[in-house]
Design a protein around this motif. Structure first.
Motif, PDB file in Angstrom:
ATOM      1  N   TYR A  28       1.464   0.343  -1.729  1.00  0.00           N
ATOM      2  CA  TYR A  28       2.458   0.459  -2.326  1.00  0.00           C
ATOM      3  C   TYR A  28       2.877   1.798  -2.682  1.00  0.00           C
ATOM      4  O   TYR A  28       3.955   1.818  -3.554  1.00  0.00           O
ATOM      5  CB  TYR A  28       2.754  -0.806  -3.529  1.00  0.00           C
ATOM      6  CG  TYR A  28       2.524  -2.049  -2.943  1.00  0.00           C
ATOM      7  CD1 TYR A  28       3.080  -2.713  -1.986  1.00  0.00           C
ATOM      8  CD2 TYR A  28       1.423  -2.673  -3.614  1.00  0.00           C
ATOM      9  CE1 TYR A  28       2.813  -4.106  -1.627  1.00  0.00           C
ATOM     10  CE2 TYR A  28       1.205  -3.856  -3.242  1.00  0.00           C
ATOM     11  CZ  TYR A  28       1.716  -4.589  -2.226  1.00  0.00           C
ATOM     12  OH  TYR A  28       1.323  -5.918  -2.008  1.00  0.00           O
ATOM     13  N   SER A  29       2.132   2.771  -2.130  1.00  0.00           N
ATOM     14  CA  SER A  29       2.345   4.181  -2.532  1.00  0.00           C
ATOM     15  C   SER A  29       2.569   5.014  -1.343  1.00  0.00           C
ATOM     16  O   SER A  29       1.988   5.005  -0.379  1.00  0.00           O
ATOM     17  CB  SER A  29       1.172   4.820  -3.395  1.00  0.00           C
ATOM     18  OG  SER A  29       0.920   4.144  -4.589  1.00  0.00           O
ATOM     19  N   ALA A  30       3.552   5.951  -1.581  1.00  0.00           N
ATOM     20  CA  ALA A  30       3.723   6.899  -0.437  1.00  0.00           C
ATOM     21  C   ALA A  30       3.397   8.346  -1.204  1.00  0.00           C
ATOM     22  O   ALA A  30       3.578   8.522  -2.305  1.00  0.00           O
ATOM     23  CB  ALA A  30       5.237   7.018   0.091  1.00  0.00           C
ATOM     24  N   PHE A  31       2.883   9.255  -0.344  1.00  0.00           N
ATOM     25  CA  PHE A  31       2.237  10.357  -1.122  1.00  0.00           C
ATOM     26  C   PHE A  31       2.466  11.549   0.014  1.00  0.00           C
ATOM     27  O   PHE A  31       2.078  11.524   1.132  1.00  0.00           O
ATOM     28  CB  PHE A  31       0.818  10.288  -1.650  1.00  0.00           C
ATOM     29  CG  PHE A  31       0.068   9.636  -0.447  1.00  0.00           C
ATOM     30  CD1 PHE A  31      -0.802  10.611   0.285  1.00  0.00           C
ATOM     31  CD2 PHE A  31      -0.471   8.322  -0.357  1.00  0.00           C
ATOM     32  CE1 PHE A  31      -1.946  10.263   1.091  1.00  0.00           C
ATOM     33  CE2 PHE A  31      -1.364   7.980   0.595  1.00  0.00           C
ATOM     34  CZ  PHE A  31      -1.890   8.887   1.281  1.00  0.00           C
ATOM     35  N   THR A  74     -19.090  11.915  -6.808  1.00  0.00           N
ATOM     36  CA  THR A  74     -18.684  12.891  -5.952  1.00  0.00           C
ATOM     37  C   THR A  74     -18.508  12.212  -4.423  1.00  0.00           C
ATOM     38  O   THR A  74     -17.717  12.952  -3.597  1.00  0.00           O
ATOM     39  CB  THR A  74     -19.928  13.892  -5.790  1.00  0.00           C
ATOM     40  OG1 THR A  74     -21.053  13.426  -5.676  1.00  0.00           O
ATOM     41  CG2 THR A  74     -19.798  14.874  -6.966  1.00  0.00           C
ATOM     42  N   ASP A  75     -19.047  11.079  -4.147  1.00  0.00           N
ATOM     43  CA  ASP A  75     -18.576  10.687  -2.731  1.00  0.00           C
ATOM     44  C   ASP A  75     -17.010  10.357  -2.481  1.00  0.00           C
ATOM     45  O   ASP A  75     -16.720  10.277  -1.254  1.00  0.00           O
ATOM     46  CB  ASP A  75     -19.447   8.995  -2.664  1.00  0.00           C
ATOM     47  CG  ASP A  75     -20.701   9.192  -2.602  1.00  0.00           C
ATOM     48  OD1 ASP A  75     -21.213  10.191  -2.202  1.00  0.00           O
ATOM     49  OD2 ASP A  75     -21.454   8.193  -2.605  1.00  0.00           O
ATOM     50  N   ASN A  76     -16.443  10.178  -3.701  1.00  0.00           N
ATOM     51  CA  ASN A  76     -15.034  10.211  -3.543  1.00  0.00           C
ATOM     52  C   ASN A  76     -14.105  11.282  -2.856  1.00  0.00           C
ATOM     53  O   ASN A  76     -13.089  10.990  -2.508  1.00  0.00           O
ATOM     54  CB  ASN A  76     -14.197   9.576  -4.747  1.00  0.00           C
ATOM     55  CG  ASN A  76     -14.604   8.193  -5.458  1.00  0.00           C
ATOM     56  OD1 ASN A  76     -15.133   7.474  -4.635  1.00  0.00           O
ATOM     57  ND2 ASN A  76     -14.156   8.033  -6.701  1.00  0.00           N
ATOM     58  N   LEU A  77     -14.885  12.348  -3.061  1.00  0.00           N
ATOM     59  CA  LEU A  77     -14.232  13.692  -2.232  1.00  0.00           C
ATOM     60  C   LEU A  77     -14.308  13.482  -0.703  1.00  0.00           C
ATOM     61  O   LEU A  77     -13.197  14.239  -0.374  1.00  0.00           O
ATOM     62  CB  LEU A  77     -15.251  14.954  -2.730  1.00  0.00           C
ATOM     63  CG  LEU A  77     -15.420  15.311  -4.227  1.00  0.00           C
ATOM     64  CD1 LEU A  77     -16.493  16.208  -4.650  1.00  0.00           C
ATOM     65  CD2 LEU A  77     -14.087  15.855  -4.788  1.00  0.00           C
ATOM     66  N   LEU A  81      -7.162  10.556   1.498  1.00  0.00           N
ATOM     67  CA  LEU A  81      -6.408  11.516   0.342  1.00  0.00           C
ATOM     68  C   LEU A  81      -5.602  10.176  -0.259  1.00  0.00           C
ATOM     69  O   LEU A  81      -5.426  10.573  -1.653  1.00  0.00           O
ATOM     70  CB  LEU A  81      -5.425  12.308   1.151  1.00  0.00           C
ATOM     71  CG  LEU A  81      -4.500  13.080   0.332  1.00  0.00           C
ATOM     72  CD1 LEU A  81      -5.236  14.067  -0.541  1.00  0.00           C
ATOM     73  CD2 LEU A  81      -3.278  13.783   0.876  1.00  0.00           C
ATOM     74  N   GLY A  82      -5.426   9.022   0.241  1.00  0.00           N
ATOM     75  CA  GLY A  82      -4.790   8.010  -0.597  1.00  0.00           C
ATOM     76  C   GLY A  82      -5.352   7.444  -1.762  1.00  0.00           C
ATOM     77  O   GLY A  82      -4.939   6.818  -2.618  1.00  0.00           O
TER      78      GLY A  82
END
Length: 216
Positions: A28-31, A74-77, A81-82
């Motif tokens: 439910y997000s636009a970015f 750091t795996d999240n890097l 992008l969402g």
């Protein structure tokens, strides 16, 4: 229309209209990214009230990255992008505006038009804040937001300390960052994140001590 059905349709409309207007979407997000800033538009519907709620927020791209380094995530890097839009271990950002749009009828056309309106409003807001493309501009916005909310709601749980610490860290101002970590630990502030029994500020303190030792 049932709430579950509306939520599904909102997500589908946001994805379709967002793609048309050049936004990326997740749930439910636009970015989108402009300069050093990450802008995120959250849209949700309320079936009984026939409105779409929307909130446009922003934060520096570097802030979530530094948050993850402090938390040992750091795996999240490497994640899409969402993740910055709706991930559990991310910063909320500062709201540029929030409110609702009335939808006269929950038809496909009505929902699509309302969703597109939300996106166009967000685009206009981003364009009208061209100065808001850097960490310094974000910090100025955040300090103003922080002062305003403390004035309106003195006992609020909200605070801007995580962002201040991260900003000092990124600028290499380790003494200032350490002072914040120590003060927030003394205040019993978890910083909203707890990993392995360690709060955000305890993990930041450990990270800062490690940095100081490596430099020394």
């Amino acid at each position: 229309m049932k709430q579950s059905e509306l939520s599904r349709k909102v997500g589908a409309c946001l994805k379709h209209e967002g793609k048309t207007l050049g936004w990326k979407t997740r749930a439910y997000s636009a970015f989108r990214v402009e300069g050093d800033m990450f802008f995120s538009l959250l849209v949700s519907g309320h079936a009984k009230e026939k409105v779409l709620y929307r909130r446009l927020s922003c934060k520096p791209m570097a802030f979530d990255a530094q948050l993850w380094r402090i938390l040992g995530m750091t795996d999240n890097l490497q994640e899409p992008l969402g993740l910055r839009a709706d991930g559990a271990y991310t910063l909320f950002g500062i709201a540029l505006y929030e409110g609702s749009v009335e939808v006269p009828e929950w038809s496909d056309e009505g929902l699509a038009n309302a969703t597109r309106q939300c996106l166009l409003e967000a685009e206009a807001c981003i364009e009208s804040n061209l100065h808001l493309r850097s960490v310094d501009a974000f910090m100025e916005l955040g300090e103003a937001f922080n002062a305003d909310i403390l004035k309106r709601v003195p006992n609020t749980a909200w605070n801007f300390w995580k962002e201040r610490l991260i900003c000092h860290f990124l600028k290499g101002e380790m003494d200032q960052a350490m002072s914040i970590a120590e003060a927030r630990i003394a205040a019993g502030d978890s910083g909203r994140f707890v990993i392995g029994g360690q709060t955000f500020y305890q993990l930041a303190q450990r990270k800062l001590k490690g940095h100081t030792a490596s430099v020394g």
